[in-house]
Design a protein around this motif. Structure first.
Motif, PDB file in Angstrom:
ATOM      1  N   GLY A   1      42.365   7.919  20.198  1.00 20.11           N
ATOM      2  CA  GLY A   1      43.471   7.338  20.052  1.00 20.11           C
ATOM      3  C   GLY A   1      43.830   6.799  18.502  1.00 20.11           C
ATOM      4  O   GLY A   1      42.978   6.213  18.006  1.00 20.11           O
ATOM      5  N   ASP A   2      45.128   6.970  17.901  1.00 20.82           N
ATOM      6  CA  ASP A   2      45.158   6.710  16.599  1.00 20.82           C
ATOM      7  C   ASP A   2      45.940   5.662  16.161  1.00 20.82           C
ATOM      8  O   ASP A   2      46.616   5.095  17.259  1.00 20.82           O
ATOM      9  CB  ASP A   2      45.280   7.959  15.586  1.00 20.82           C
ATOM     10  CG  ASP A   2      46.974   8.406  15.654  1.00 20.82           C
ATOM     11  OD1 ASP A   2      47.723   7.744  16.343  1.00 20.82           O
ATOM     12  OD2 ASP A   2      47.212   9.623  15.318  1.00 20.82           O
ATOM     13  N   CYS A   3      46.275   5.203  15.010  1.00 17.10           N
ATOM     14  CA  CYS A   3      47.173   3.917  14.587  1.00 17.10           C
ATOM     15  C   CYS A   3      48.410   4.166  14.632  1.00 17.10           C
ATOM     16  O   CYS A   3      49.321   3.401  14.498  1.00 17.10           O
ATOM     17  CB  CYS A   3      46.486   3.364  13.492  1.00 17.10           C
ATOM     18  SG  CYS A   3      46.557   4.552  12.127  1.00 17.10           S
ATOM     19  N   GLN A   4      49.038   5.561  14.839  1.00 15.28           N
ATOM     20  CA  GLN A   4      50.443   5.782  14.989  1.00 15.28           C
ATOM     21  C   GLN A   4      50.672   6.274  16.301  1.00 15.28           C
ATOM     22  O   GLN A   4      51.793   6.695  16.738  1.00 15.28           O
ATOM     23  CB  GLN A   4      50.600   7.066  14.018  1.00 15.28           C
ATOM     24  CG  GLN A   4      50.414   6.641  12.653  1.00 15.28           C
ATOM     25  CD  GLN A   4      50.381   7.955  11.542  1.00 15.28           C
ATOM     26  OE1 GLN A   4      50.969   9.024  11.993  1.00 15.28           O
ATOM     27  NE2 GLN A   4      50.709   7.600  10.417  1.00 15.28           N
ATOM     28  N   GLY A   5      49.998   6.088  17.428  1.00 13.28           N
ATOM     29  CA  GLY A   5      50.140   6.161  18.768  1.00 13.28           C
ATOM     30  C   GLY A   5      49.914   7.615  19.217  1.00 13.28           C
ATOM     31  O   GLY A   5      50.477   7.868  20.468  1.00 13.28           O
ATOM     32  N   TYR A   6      49.129   8.495  18.458  1.00  8.45           N
ATOM     33  CA  TYR A   6      49.029   9.600  19.131  1.00  8.45           C
ATOM     34  C   TYR A   6      47.538   9.736  19.900  1.00  8.45           C
ATOM     35  O   TYR A   6      46.510   9.020  19.298  1.00  8.45           O
ATOM     36  CB  TYR A   6      48.899  10.700  18.088  1.00  8.45           C
ATOM     37  CG  TYR A   6      50.257  10.929  17.616  1.00  8.45           C
ATOM     38  CD1 TYR A   6      51.216  12.103  18.228  1.00  8.45           C
ATOM     39  CD2 TYR A   6      50.794  10.289  16.504  1.00  8.45           C
ATOM     40  CE1 TYR A   6      52.277  12.368  17.861  1.00  8.45           C
ATOM     41  CE2 TYR A   6      52.080  10.656  16.293  1.00  8.45           C
ATOM     42  CZ  TYR A   6      52.862  11.540  16.741  1.00  8.45           C
ATOM     43  OH  TYR A   6      54.222  11.878  16.218  1.00  8.45           O
ATOM     44  N   LEU A   7      47.725  10.637  20.962  1.00 14.18           N
ATOM     45  CA  LEU A   7      46.233  10.689  21.677  1.00 14.18           C
ATOM     46  C   LEU A   7      45.842  12.334  21.288  1.00 14.18           C
ATOM     47  O   LEU A   7      46.812  13.154  21.172  1.00 14.18           O
ATOM     48  CB  LEU A   7      46.613  10.740  23.199  1.00 14.18           C
ATOM     49  CG  LEU A   7      45.266  11.045  24.166  1.00 14.18           C
ATOM     50  CD1 LEU A   7      44.124  10.345  23.937  1.00 14.18           C
ATOM     51  CD2 LEU A   7      45.965  11.289  25.645  1.00 14.18           C
ATOM     52  N   LYS A   8      44.457  12.391  20.900  1.00 18.72           N
ATOM     53  CA  LYS A   8      44.000  13.795  20.445  1.00 18.72           C
ATOM     54  C   LYS A   8      42.796  14.000  21.171  1.00 18.72           C
ATOM     55  O   LYS A   8      42.197  13.059  21.819  1.00 18.72           O
ATOM     56  CB  LYS A   8      43.712  13.583  18.961  1.00 18.72           C
ATOM     57  CG  LYS A   8      44.871  13.463  18.114  1.00 18.72           C
ATOM     58  CD  LYS A   8      44.606  13.501  16.592  1.00 18.72           C
ATOM     59  CE  LYS A   8      45.800  13.294  15.788  1.00 18.72           C
ATOM     60  NZ  LYS A   8      45.636  13.232  14.172  1.00 18.72           N
ATOM     61  N   ALA A   9      42.653  15.013  21.142  1.00 21.07           N
ATOM     62  CA  ALA A   9      41.391  15.722  21.762  1.00 21.07           C
ATOM     63  C   ALA A   9      40.835  16.726  21.259  1.00 21.07           C
ATOM     64  O   ALA A   9      41.375  17.732  20.664  1.00 21.07           O
ATOM     65  CB  ALA A   9      41.573  16.177  23.274  1.00 21.07           C
ATOM     66  N   TRP A  10      39.400  16.907  21.385  1.00 15.98           N
ATOM     67  CA  TRP A  10      38.721  17.819  20.536  1.00 15.98           C
ATOM     68  C   TRP A  10      37.620  18.474  21.470  1.00 15.98           C
ATOM     69  O   TRP A  10      37.056  17.805  22.034  1.00 15.98           O
ATOM     70  CB  TRP A  10      37.596  17.377  19.332  1.00 15.98           C
ATOM     71  CG  TRP A  10      38.629  16.677  18.202  1.00 15.98           C
ATOM     72  CD1 TRP A  10      38.983  17.592  17.102  1.00 15.98           C
ATOM     73  CD2 TRP A  10      39.218  15.678  18.220  1.00 15.98           C
ATOM     74  NE1 TRP A  10      39.982  16.529  16.228  1.00 15.98           N
ATOM     75  CE2 TRP A  10      39.947  15.519  16.748  1.00 15.98           C
ATOM     76  CE3 TRP A  10      39.181  14.327  19.094  1.00 15.98           C
ATOM     77  CZ2 TRP A  10      40.395  14.391  16.317  1.00 15.98           C
ATOM     78  CZ3 TRP A  10      39.850  13.311  18.564  1.00 15.98           C
ATOM     79  CH2 TRP A  10      40.655  13.223  17.124  1.00 15.98           C
TER      80      TRP A  10
END
Length: 181
Positions: A102-111
């Motif tokens: 999770g990032d500081c702009q509210g996004y959830l990412k997956a690799w």
């Protein structure tokens, strides 16, 4: 700080860019407290540590620029993950196939851990993503945000096999984290 290798190893990240203390990822024996090894990383800080469920991989974020993966049994970094700038928290899925963050702009990412490719970007919160957790073998993923909400996601549905952007409405539950005042 995260446990690895079924609780036998503790992974920590250190460093302070303000004081000049160089960042390091370290592995410790959880029973004795002895330092097992220092993993190579050239940055001011190492934060956001996570360990794969089988204990073979450790992930850490350095200086807000990228997430680095290390094999626990090796001294060499496995890879640096793309598009991981500003990730605050990371967690491996229970099958170890994916690393979510999770990032500081509210996004959830997956690799995809095997390939290192970014496979998911979705708006999870209206503020920072301050926590993420994969829940056992249930296939659920939970995120906590600076917007005061806890969201539960069906990881199987949002991760799938192809790169995509999941809608914020893909969350299966939205729970207010703060009591009504």
């Amino acid at each position: 700080v995260r446990f690895a290798d079924h609780g036998k190893v503790v992974a920590t990240g250190t460093g302070n860019s303000r004081t000049g203390v160089k960042g390091r990822a370290r592995l410790w024996d959880s029973a004795t407290g002895d330092l097992i090894k220092v993993l190579p990383h050239s940055c001011a800080t190492v934060e956001g540590m996570s360990a794969s469920p089988d204990g073979t991989l450790v992930a850490g974020r350095g200086d807000g620029d990228s997430i680095q993966l290390w094999e626990v049994d090796s001294n060499d970094p496995t890879r640096s993950l793309p598009n991981s700038r500003q990730i605050l928290v990371t967690q491996f899925t229970m099958d170890g196939r994916y690393l979510v963050g999770g990032d500081c702009q509210g996004y959830l990412k997956a690799w995809d851990v095997r390939t290192g490719k970014l496979i998911l970007t979705t708006r999870a919160h209206k503020g920072i993503v301050s926590g993420c957790c994969c829940v056992g073998s249930s296939g659920y993923l939970a995120t906590a945000g600076g917007d005061g909400w806890l969201k539960v996601w069906d990881a199987t549905a949002i991760l799938g096999n192809a790169p995509k952007t999941a809608p914020e409405s893909a969350a299966v539950a939205n729970i207010p984290a703060r009591a009504a005042q």
